[in-house]
Scaffold this motif. Structure first.
Motif, PDB file in Angstrom:
ATOM      1  N   ALA A 128      -9.512 -14.450  66.525  1.00  0.00           N
ATOM      2  CA  ALA A 128      -9.978 -15.019  65.254  1.00  0.00           C
ATOM      3  C   ALA A 128     -11.429 -15.465  65.362  1.00  0.00           C
ATOM      4  O   ALA A 128     -12.231 -15.250  64.448  1.00  0.00           O
ATOM      5  CB  ALA A 128      -9.088 -16.184  64.839  1.00  0.00           C
ATOM      6  N   ARG A 129     -11.781 -16.108  66.467  1.00  0.00           N
ATOM      7  CA  ARG A 129     -13.178 -16.568  66.632  1.00  0.00           C
ATOM      8  C   ARG A 129     -14.137 -15.382  66.667  1.00  0.00           C
ATOM      9  O   ARG A 129     -15.232 -15.438  66.103  1.00  0.00           O
ATOM     10  CB  ARG A 129     -13.314 -17.423  67.898  1.00  0.00           C
ATOM     11  CG  ARG A 129     -12.690 -18.807  67.739  1.00  0.00           C
ATOM     12  CD  ARG A 129     -12.971 -19.710  68.925  1.00  0.00           C
ATOM     13  NE  ARG A 129     -12.247 -20.967  68.815  1.00  0.00           N
ATOM     14  CZ  ARG A 129     -12.642 -22.018  68.099  1.00  0.00           C
ATOM     15  NH1 ARG A 129     -13.771 -21.959  67.400  1.00  0.00           N
ATOM     16  NH2 ARG A 129     -11.924 -23.132  68.068  1.00  0.00           N
ATOM     17  N   ALA A 130     -13.712 -14.293  67.315  1.00  0.00           N
ATOM     18  CA  ALA A 130     -14.556 -13.094  67.349  1.00  0.00           C
ATOM     19  C   ALA A 130     -14.741 -12.525  65.942  1.00  0.00           C
ATOM     20  O   ALA A 130     -15.852 -12.119  65.560  1.00  0.00           O
ATOM     21  CB  ALA A 130     -13.943 -12.050  68.278  1.00  0.00           C
ATOM     22  N   LEU A 131     -13.661 -12.525  65.149  1.00  0.00           N
ATOM     23  CA  LEU A 131     -13.751 -12.009  63.779  1.00  0.00           C
ATOM     24  C   LEU A 131     -14.604 -12.919  62.901  1.00  0.00           C
ATOM     25  O   LEU A 131     -15.390 -12.445  62.079  1.00  0.00           O
ATOM     26  CB  LEU A 131     -12.354 -11.858  63.171  1.00  0.00           C
ATOM     27  CG  LEU A 131     -11.536 -10.681  63.699  1.00  0.00           C
ATOM     28  CD1 LEU A 131     -10.096 -10.788  63.235  1.00  0.00           C
ATOM     29  CD2 LEU A 131     -12.143  -9.353  63.249  1.00  0.00           C
ATOM     30  N   LEU A 132     -14.454 -14.230  63.067  1.00  0.00           N
ATOM     31  CA  LEU A 132     -15.265 -15.170  62.274  1.00  0.00           C
ATOM     32  C   LEU A 132     -16.738 -15.018  62.625  1.00  0.00           C
ATOM     33  O   LEU A 132     -17.606 -15.098  61.745  1.00  0.00           O
ATOM     34  CB  LEU A 132     -14.775 -16.599  62.489  1.00  0.00           C
ATOM     35  CG  LEU A 132     -13.410 -16.907  61.851  1.00  0.00           C
ATOM     36  CD1 LEU A 132     -12.867 -18.239  62.344  1.00  0.00           C
ATOM     37  CD2 LEU A 132     -13.512 -16.909  60.319  1.00  0.00           C
ATOM     38  N   GLN A 154     -14.872 -16.251  51.088  1.00  0.00           N
ATOM     39  CA  GLN A 154     -14.489 -14.845  50.922  1.00  0.00           C
ATOM     40  C   GLN A 154     -14.667 -14.092  52.235  1.00  0.00           C
ATOM     41  O   GLN A 154     -13.868 -13.198  52.556  1.00  0.00           O
ATOM     42  CB  GLN A 154     -15.295 -14.197  49.792  1.00  0.00           C
ATOM     43  CG  GLN A 154     -14.809 -12.817  49.370  1.00  0.00           C
ATOM     44  CD  GLN A 154     -13.382 -12.786  48.853  1.00  0.00           C
ATOM     45  OE1 GLN A 154     -12.438 -13.101  49.570  1.00  0.00           O
ATOM     46  NE2 GLN A 154     -13.221 -12.405  47.601  1.00  0.00           N
ATOM     47  N   ARG A 155     -15.681 -14.448  53.007  1.00  0.00           N
ATOM     48  CA  ARG A 155     -15.858 -13.808  54.316  1.00  0.00           C
ATOM     49  C   ARG A 155     -14.732 -14.198  55.267  1.00  0.00           C
ATOM     50  O   ARG A 155     -14.278 -13.384  56.076  1.00  0.00           O
ATOM     51  CB  ARG A 155     -17.241 -14.139  54.889  1.00  0.00           C
ATOM     52  CG  ARG A 155     -18.345 -13.385  54.161  1.00  0.00           C
ATOM     53  CD  ARG A 155     -19.703 -13.607  54.765  1.00  0.00           C
ATOM     54  NE  ARG A 155     -20.289 -14.878  54.357  1.00  0.00           N
ATOM     55  CZ  ARG A 155     -21.163 -15.556  55.081  1.00  0.00           C
ATOM     56  NH1 ARG A 155     -21.536 -15.118  56.266  1.00  0.00           N
ATOM     57  NH2 ARG A 155     -21.664 -16.685  54.630  1.00  0.00           N
ATOM     58  N   VAL A 156     -14.250 -15.438  55.160  1.00  0.00           N
ATOM     59  CA  VAL A 156     -13.073 -15.856  55.939  1.00  0.00           C
ATOM     60  C   VAL A 156     -11.855 -15.025  55.524  1.00  0.00           C
ATOM     61  O   VAL A 156     -11.067 -14.584  56.368  1.00  0.00           O
ATOM     62  CB  VAL A 156     -12.780 -17.364  55.758  1.00  0.00           C
ATOM     63  CG1 VAL A 156     -11.452 -17.739  56.416  1.00  0.00           C
ATOM     64  CG2 VAL A 156     -13.917 -18.201  56.327  1.00  0.00           C
ATOM     65  N   ALA A 157     -11.717 -14.800  54.220  1.00  0.00           N
ATOM     66  CA  ALA A 157     -10.585 -13.999  53.724  1.00  0.00           C
ATOM     67  C   ALA A 157     -10.637 -12.576  54.301  1.00  0.00           C
ATOM     68  O   ALA A 157      -9.600 -11.988  54.627  1.00  0.00           O
ATOM     69  CB  ALA A 157     -10.588 -13.964  52.204  1.00  0.00           C
ATOM     70  N   ILE A 158     -11.832 -12.033  54.453  1.00  0.00           N
ATOM     71  CA  ILE A 158     -11.974 -10.706  55.065  1.00  0.00           C
ATOM     72  C   ILE A 158     -11.567 -10.769  56.538  1.00  0.00           C
ATOM     73  O   ILE A 158     -10.827  -9.910  57.034  1.00  0.00           O
ATOM     74  CB  ILE A 158     -13.420 -10.178  54.904  1.00  0.00           C
ATOM     75  CG1 ILE A 158     -13.728  -9.919  53.426  1.00  0.00           C
ATOM     76  CG2 ILE A 158     -13.625  -8.911  55.736  1.00  0.00           C
ATOM     77  CD1 ILE A 158     -15.185  -9.583  53.138  1.00  0.00           C
ATOM     78  N   ALA A 159     -12.028 -11.812  57.245  1.00  0.00           N
ATOM     79  CA  ALA A 159     -11.652 -11.977  58.655  1.00  0.00           C
ATOM     80  C   ALA A 159     -10.142 -12.114  58.797  1.00  0.00           C
ATOM     81  O   ALA A 159      -9.523 -11.549  59.703  1.00  0.00           O
ATOM     82  CB  ALA A 159     -12.355 -13.201  59.252  1.00  0.00           C
ATOM     83  N   ARG A 160      -9.531 -12.877  57.869  1.00  0.00           N
ATOM     84  CA  ARG A 160      -8.078 -13.076  57.915  1.00  0.00           C
ATOM     85  C   ARG A 160      -7.348 -11.738  57.753  1.00  0.00           C
ATOM     86  O   ARG A 160      -6.365 -11.466  58.444  1.00  0.00           O
ATOM     87  CB  ARG A 160      -7.664 -14.048  56.809  1.00  0.00           C
ATOM     88  CG  ARG A 160      -6.168 -14.286  56.744  1.00  0.00           C
ATOM     89  CD  ARG A 160      -5.796 -15.220  55.626  1.00  0.00           C
ATOM     90  NE  ARG A 160      -6.267 -14.734  54.336  1.00  0.00           N
ATOM     91  CZ  ARG A 160      -6.085 -15.361  53.189  1.00  0.00           C
ATOM     92  NH1 ARG A 160      -5.461 -16.530  53.173  1.00  0.00           N
ATOM     93  NH2 ARG A 160      -6.534 -14.857  52.059  1.00  0.00           N
ATOM     94  N   ALA A 161      -7.823 -10.895  56.839  1.00  0.00           N
ATOM     95  CA  ALA A 161      -7.195  -9.576  56.655  1.00  0.00           C
ATOM     96  C   ALA A 161      -7.394  -8.707  57.903  1.00  0.00           C
ATOM     97  O   ALA A 161      -6.472  -8.027  58.359  1.00  0.00           O
ATOM     98  CB  ALA A 161      -7.774  -8.889  55.422  1.00  0.00           C
TER      99      ALA A 161
END
Length: 253
Positions: A128-132, A154-161
């Motif tokens: 998750a940290r790498a994606l964030l 919205q960028r967090v929402a993309i990382a979550r997906a």
């Protein structure tokens, strides 16, 4: 001996003869659409053309009246475990960010991988940290959603997906609820994903994104696919009157 990679495109999402009715109203009509692995398809068209409905049928948020939809060769499951797996394979980013308000940014992104992919917490947090970091909000990991701007959420929402390691990402007007100055920060992340080879179906009003990142533009009107072309061809030489009319209104406003 190494296997020879398949020649030519690999269909990943295939809609065939899809019809969708709400009572008497036909929201989708005769939809045939194939999206290949690694392809970025942008769906545009006037309001009420069926763009969002099309997007939502692909992960079965909306059921179809008839026709077939397959993802990676498998028909969409009706319910239960199969549907949960489908939702993991098909990432979805909506207009509204739908983050859990009481969870930190990091917890929002790790929830799915821990619950659905059964990752250990430490492994999920590392991913998750790498994606964030990838979407430019790594320094916000310990904050709550309300402490972030709309563009950041919205960028967090993309990382979550992305954390679910989806085969395809669906974006349903991901920038339409954002202030103008935040739109580009979200589109930049999406352009990056496209460049990295993510298969993407994007419903958007952002024609700049379509020009920059799309392999193909699909133009819809009245629940039908009216025209498909490369961005260059669509924006410079649209064939249908509906597309010409749509583009002329964009350019004058």
């Amino acid at each position: 001996m190494a296997s020879v990679p398949p020649a030519g495109p690999e269909p990943l999402v295939v809609l065939s003869d899809v019809q969708k009715h709400y009572g008497q109203f036909q929201a989708l009509k005769d939809i045939d659409l194939t999206v290949d692995r690694g392809e970025v398809v942008v769906v545009i068209g006037p309001s009420g053309s069926g763009k969002s409905t099309l997007c939502r049928t692909i992960n079965r948020l909306e059921t179809i009246t008839s026709g077939t939809i397959t993802i990676d060769g498998e028909p969409l499951p009706e319910e239960g475990k199969g549907l949960a797996k489908l939702r993991a394979d098909v990432g979805m980013v909506f207009q509204s960010f739908n983050l859990f308000a009481h969870l930190t940014i990091l917890e929002n992104v790790t929830l799915g991988p821990i619950k659905v992919r059964k990752l250990k917490k430490a492994d999920a947090e590392k991913e998750a940290r790498a994606l964030l970091d990838r979407v430019g909000v790594g320094h916000q990991a310990d904050k709550l959603p309300a402490q972030l701007s709309g563009g950041q959420q919205q960028r967090v929402a993309i990382a979550r997906a992305l954390a679910m390691k989806p085969k395809v990402m669906l974006f349903d007007e991901p920038t339409s609820a954002l202030d103008p100055e935040m739109i580009n920060e979200v589109l930049d992340v999406m352009v990056g994903l496209a460049a990295d080879g993510m298969t993407m179906i994007v419903v958007t009003h952002e024609m700049g994104f379509a020009r920059k990142a799309a392999n193909r533009v699909v133009f819809m009107a009245d629940g039908q696919i009216v025209e498909q072309a490369t961005p260059e061809r669509f924006f410079t030489q649209p064939e249908s009157d509906r597309a010409k009319d749509f583009l002329s209104k964009l350019i004058t406003h």
